[in-house]
Design a protein around this motif. Structure first.
Motif, PDB file in Angstrom:
ATOM      1  N   LEU A  43       0.842  -1.197   0.000  1.00 10.67           N
ATOM      2  CA  LEU A  43       0.000   0.000   0.000  1.00 10.67           C
ATOM      3  C   LEU A  43       0.877   1.247   0.000  1.00 10.67           C
ATOM      4  CD1 LEU A  43      -2.598  -1.101   2.697  1.00 10.67           C
ATOM      5  CD2 LEU A  43      -3.042  -0.867   0.242  1.00 10.67           C
ATOM      6  N   ARG A  44       0.597   2.136  -0.923  1.00 14.06           N
ATOM      7  CA  ARG A  44       1.315   3.416  -0.999  1.00 14.06           C
ATOM      8  C   ARG A  44       0.286   4.535  -1.099  1.00 14.06           C
ATOM      9  NH1 ARG A  44       6.856   2.459  -3.171  1.00 14.06           N
ATOM     10  NH2 ARG A  44       7.062   0.199  -3.409  1.00 14.06           N
ATOM     11  N   MET A  45       0.516   5.602  -0.347  1.00 10.41           N
ATOM     12  CA  MET A  45      -0.419   6.724  -0.342  1.00 10.41           C
ATOM     13  C   MET A  45       0.330   8.019  -0.631  1.00 10.41           C
ATOM     14  SD  MET A  45      -1.806   9.501   1.436  1.00 10.41           S
ATOM     15  CE  MET A  45      -1.595   9.396   3.208  1.00 10.41           C
ATOM     16  N   ILE A  46      -0.368   8.909  -1.342  1.00 10.03           N
ATOM     17  CA  ILE A  46       0.199  10.206  -1.669  1.00 10.03           C
ATOM     18  C   ILE A  46      -0.936  11.199  -1.883  1.00 10.03           C
ATOM     19  CG2 ILE A  46       0.219   9.835  -4.177  1.00 10.03           C
ATOM     20  CD1 ILE A  46       2.937  11.263  -4.265  1.00 10.03           C
ATOM     21  N   GLN A  47      -0.650  12.472  -1.702  1.00  6.66           N
ATOM     22  CA  GLN A  47      -1.629  13.517  -2.004  1.00  6.66           C
ATOM     23  C   GLN A  47      -1.563  13.868  -3.491  1.00  6.66           C
ATOM     24  OE1 GLN A  47      -3.719  14.822   0.292  1.00  6.66           O
ATOM     25  NE2 GLN A  47      -2.828  13.678   2.002  1.00  6.66           N
ATOM     26  N   ILE A  93      -1.756  24.778   0.452  1.00  7.36           N
ATOM     27  CA  ILE A  93      -1.674  23.892  -0.710  1.00  7.36           C
ATOM     28  C   ILE A  93      -2.523  22.646  -0.513  1.00  7.36           C
ATOM     29  CG2 ILE A  93      -0.078  22.515  -2.126  1.00  7.36           C
ATOM     30  CD1 ILE A  93       2.122  24.504  -1.322  1.00  7.36           C
ATOM     31  N   ARG A  94      -2.640  22.184   0.735  1.00  7.02           N
ATOM     32  CA  ARG A  94      -3.375  20.939   1.002  1.00  7.02           C
ATOM     33  C   ARG A  94      -4.857  21.035   0.664  1.00  7.02           C
ATOM     34  NH1 ARG A  94      -0.925  17.077   4.460  1.00  7.02           N
ATOM     35  NH2 ARG A  94      -2.891  15.978   4.234  1.00  7.02           N
ATOM     36  N   ARG A  95      -5.392  22.254   0.545  1.00  7.24           N
ATOM     37  CA  ARG A  95      -6.801  22.392   0.190  1.00  7.24           C
ATOM     38  C   ARG A  95      -7.110  21.782  -1.169  1.00  7.24           C
ATOM     39  NH1 ARG A  95      -7.624  28.656   0.337  1.00  7.24           N
ATOM     40  NH2 ARG A  95      -5.571  28.496  -0.642  1.00  7.24           N
ATOM     41  N   PHE A  96      -6.131  21.788  -2.057  1.00  7.60           N
ATOM     42  CA  PHE A  96      -6.375  21.397  -3.435  1.00  7.60           C
ATOM     43  C   PHE A  96      -5.727  20.060  -3.778  1.00  7.60           C
ATOM     44  CE2 PHE A  96      -6.309  26.129  -3.268  1.00  7.60           C
ATOM     45  CZ  PHE A  96      -7.684  26.272  -3.318  1.00  7.60           C
ATOM     46  N   LEU A  97      -5.562  19.238  -2.752  1.00 10.08           N
ATOM     47  CA  LEU A  97      -5.036  17.882  -2.890  1.00 10.08           C
ATOM     48  C   LEU A  97      -5.990  16.912  -2.217  1.00 10.08           C
ATOM     49  CD1 LEU A  97      -1.363  18.666  -1.818  1.00 10.08           C
ATOM     50  CD2 LEU A  97      -2.086  18.103  -4.141  1.00 10.08           C
ATOM     51  N   ARG A  98      -5.927  15.661  -2.621  1.00 10.42           N
ATOM     52  CA  ARG A  98      -6.685  14.616  -1.929  1.00 10.42           C
ATOM     53  C   ARG A  98      -5.829  13.359  -1.860  1.00 10.42           C
ATOM     54  NH1 ARG A  98      -9.174  10.663  -5.022  1.00 10.42           N
ATOM     55  NH2 ARG A  98      -8.969  10.924  -7.282  1.00 10.42           N
ATOM     56  N   PRO A  99      -5.972  12.575  -0.782  1.00  9.68           N
ATOM     57  CA  PRO A  99      -5.155  11.364  -0.657  1.00  9.68           C
ATOM     58  C   PRO A  99      -5.649  10.254  -1.571  1.00  9.68           C
ATOM     59  CG  PRO A  99      -6.662  11.538   1.190  1.00  9.68           C
ATOM     60  CD  PRO A  99      -6.843  12.786   0.387  1.00  9.68           C
ATOM     61  N   VAL A 100      -4.713   9.593  -2.223  1.00 12.64           N
ATOM     62  CA  VAL A 100      -5.025   8.431  -3.062  1.00 12.64           C
ATOM     63  C   VAL A 100      -4.118   7.292  -2.622  1.00 12.64           C
ATOM     64  CG1 VAL A 100      -5.133   7.484  -5.399  1.00 12.64           C
ATOM     65  CG2 VAL A 100      -5.684   9.901  -5.007  1.00 12.64           C
ATOM     66  N   SER A 101      -4.711   6.132  -2.413  1.00  8.55           N
ATOM     67  CA  SER A 101      -3.955   4.934  -2.024  1.00  8.55           C
ATOM     68  C   SER A 101      -3.814   4.011  -3.227  1.00  8.55           C
ATOM     69  CB  SER A 101      -4.659   4.201  -0.881  1.00  8.55           C
ATOM     70  OG  SER A 101      -3.917   3.080  -0.465  1.00  8.55           O
ATOM     71  N   PHE A 102      -2.606   3.510  -3.429  1.00  9.77           N
ATOM     72  CA  PHE A 102      -2.318   2.611  -4.550  1.00  9.77           C
ATOM     73  C   PHE A 102      -1.945   1.241  -3.987  1.00  9.77           C
ATOM     74  CE2 PHE A 102      -1.539   6.912  -5.937  1.00  9.77           C
ATOM     75  CZ  PHE A 102      -2.082   6.957  -7.212  1.00  9.77           C
TER      76      PHE A 102
END
Length: 502
Positions: A140-144, A479-488
């Motif tokens: 599992l890898r997560m990034i914004q 900046i975090r307002r315009f990002l969302r976390p996605v898990s791969f």
């Protein structure tokens, strides 16, 4: 401002006319004609932004940082022109606009450094455990990741730092999101020159043309078309509670609701504690008067409410009157803002006792200070509404408990200030658990009109200060307002975002 693009919209690299014209209303000199925005232009800009999104999201952090720095350089290359038209349109002094320009370019460069470092991506990795019993764990890898095209509304009170290339635009671009800006009609020429700077930076760095569009907006229809467009995925706004709430409701009512990051209103209470008043009441009064009248009170962190023990109210009111006696009239940013200020002063006069009121006419504003009791303040909700301008209200409390009751009754705020000495620590300790639930920033022995562009800054707060209490519109966290976390999960390296690969 270059002649061939005067008064036009910038849509994905093209300077276009509108369906009609509107005339600006500058503080000095004659108005100028600008193209009116339309729903068709909004549609074109949003489609261009969506078309550019995949390429923007795939750009490297270094490339985006270079783009932000290029915008800063292009703004500085137009410094004299920006100051010249900015002073005419807004009535702000040259020094204020020069300082705001420095803040605007400084935050662009700050964001560039921040995204180069990469910490904002919050990358996480849980390695696969194929032999785990009773069930294996996948990799599992997560990034914004950027959320998509963002709409930004230029603000009336900050023609540079909260407008065309201000904090909302800079943070969205840093995140990898294309931006469509609705310019503010109070300073259309200033917005236009900054849009030219962004356009030049796009061409210089080879970014997709659709990464940025600028539409002059002199009607509510342009804003409505922008926030309801299905390709817009978030909105950044700084403005009035009434206007912001209307846009917020439109965002929430869409078939696909989207986040509305609105900064709407704040009276920024100041709690003056007894030991501090006993030691330095006159200095505190002078400090409050200076902050209250700075920029004609047209800062979102303007400290419009003072709360203090009744035993010190008379002396503080007298010292405040003396401090304000020589305060000059100041030009307000727009005719509508000046009219709204006069209405707000009249509203305060309906429920509170005048302390010092200057003559306000036309686009001029002079300070207006009133006083009342805590009981009256708690019973009259109108006294707690923001008055945008150099207006202040002194509220006298009968006890520490009543001061706490008043703190609990406050709505959400951008800032709350404590003026205190060491002997006030016990009372301040009682107040702090209440205050930290009411504001995004708490100050001690300062005044809130200074908003530092820095990593630890929070410019936001519980509603109605802003519509999202977990966000800030100033500082790198913006900046975090315009990002969302996605898990791969178990995704091959070749398919992962570049910043997430081994």
């Amino acid at each position: 401002m270059t002649q061939d693009t005067h008064g036009k919209h910038l849509i994905a690299g093209d300077w276009l006319d509108g369906a009609g014209l509107f005339r600006s209303s500058p503080a000095t000199g004659e108005g100028r004609d600008f193209a009116s925005g339309t729903a068709d232009l909004v549609d074109r800009a949003c489609k261009a932004a969506e078309g550019a999104f995949a390429a923007c999201a795939a750009t490297s952090r270094n490339d985006r940082a270079a783009f932000l720095e290029a915008i800063a350089n292009q703004i500085e290359a137009r410094a004299d022109a920006i100051t010249a038209i900015g002073t005419l349109e807004t009535g702000l002094p040259e020094a204020r606009l020069q300082g705001e320009r420095g803040r605007t370019t400084g935050q662009l460069r700050l964001f560039a450094d921040h995204i180069r470092a990469g910490d904002y991506l919050d990358r996480r990795h849980d390695a696969a455990l194929p032999d785990r019993a009773p069930l294996p764990r996948p990799d599992l890898r997560m990034i914004q990741r950027p959320i998509g095209p963002v709409a930004v509304f230029g603000a009336s009170n900050f023609p540079l730092a909260f407008s065309t290339a201000g904090g909302d635009t800079a943070s969205a671009l840093a995140a990898g999101c294309p931006v469509v800006v609705k310019g503010h009609p109070a300073h259309p020429g200033t917005g236009q020159i900054v849009a030219e700077a962004v356009d030049a930076a796009i061409r210089q760095t080879g970014m997709p043309a659709g990464v940025f569009s600028f539409i002059h907006g002199d009607t509510h229809e342009v804003g409505q078309a922008l926030v309801t467009h299905p390709l817009i995925k978030a909105v950044g706004f700084t403005g009035s509670l009434r206007g912001g709430r209307a846009l917020y409701d439109l965002c929430a009512g869409r078939p696909e609701p989207i986040p509305f990051f609105g900064e709407l209103g704040s009276i920024n209470p100041c709690f003056l504690l007894p030991e501090a008043l006993a030691a330095r009441a006159e200095a505190i009064a002078k400090g409050w008067a200076g902050s209250l009248t700075m920029g004609a009170g047209q800062f979102c962190t303007n400290p419009g409410l003072v709360i203090l023990p009744a035993a010190h109210a008379d002396a503080f009111a007298t010292a405040t009157t003396a401090a304000l006696a020589e305060a000059p009239a100041q030009v307000m940013l727009a005719d509508g803002i000046a009219e709204s200020y006069r209405d707000g002063v009249a509203r305060l006069g309906d429920g509170a006792t005048p302390v010092a009121i200057g003559d306000n006419s036309g686009r001029q504003a002079r300070p207006a200070v009133f006083r009342t009791t805590a009981a009256q303040f708690l019973s009259d909700a109108a006294l707690g509404h923001e008055v945008f301008g150099p207006a202040g209200l002194i509220v006298a409390t009968d006890s520490d408990d009543q001061m706490l009751d008043l703190a609990r009754a406050l709505e959400g705020q951008l800032t709350i200030t404590l003026q205190m000495d060491e002997g006030d620590t016990a009372l301040a300790t009682r107040l702090m658990p209440v205050l930290e639930r009411k504001a995004g920033r708490i100050l001690a022995n300062g005044w809130p009109t200074g908003v530092e562009v820095a990593d630890a800054m929070v410019h936001g707060g519980p509603y109605p200060a802003s519509t999202n209490f977990g966000a800030t519109s100033v500082g790198t966290l913006a900046i975090r307002r315009f990002l969302r976390p996605v898990s791969f999960q178990n995704i091959p390296d070749a398919l992962l975002p570049e910043d997430l690969r081994d």
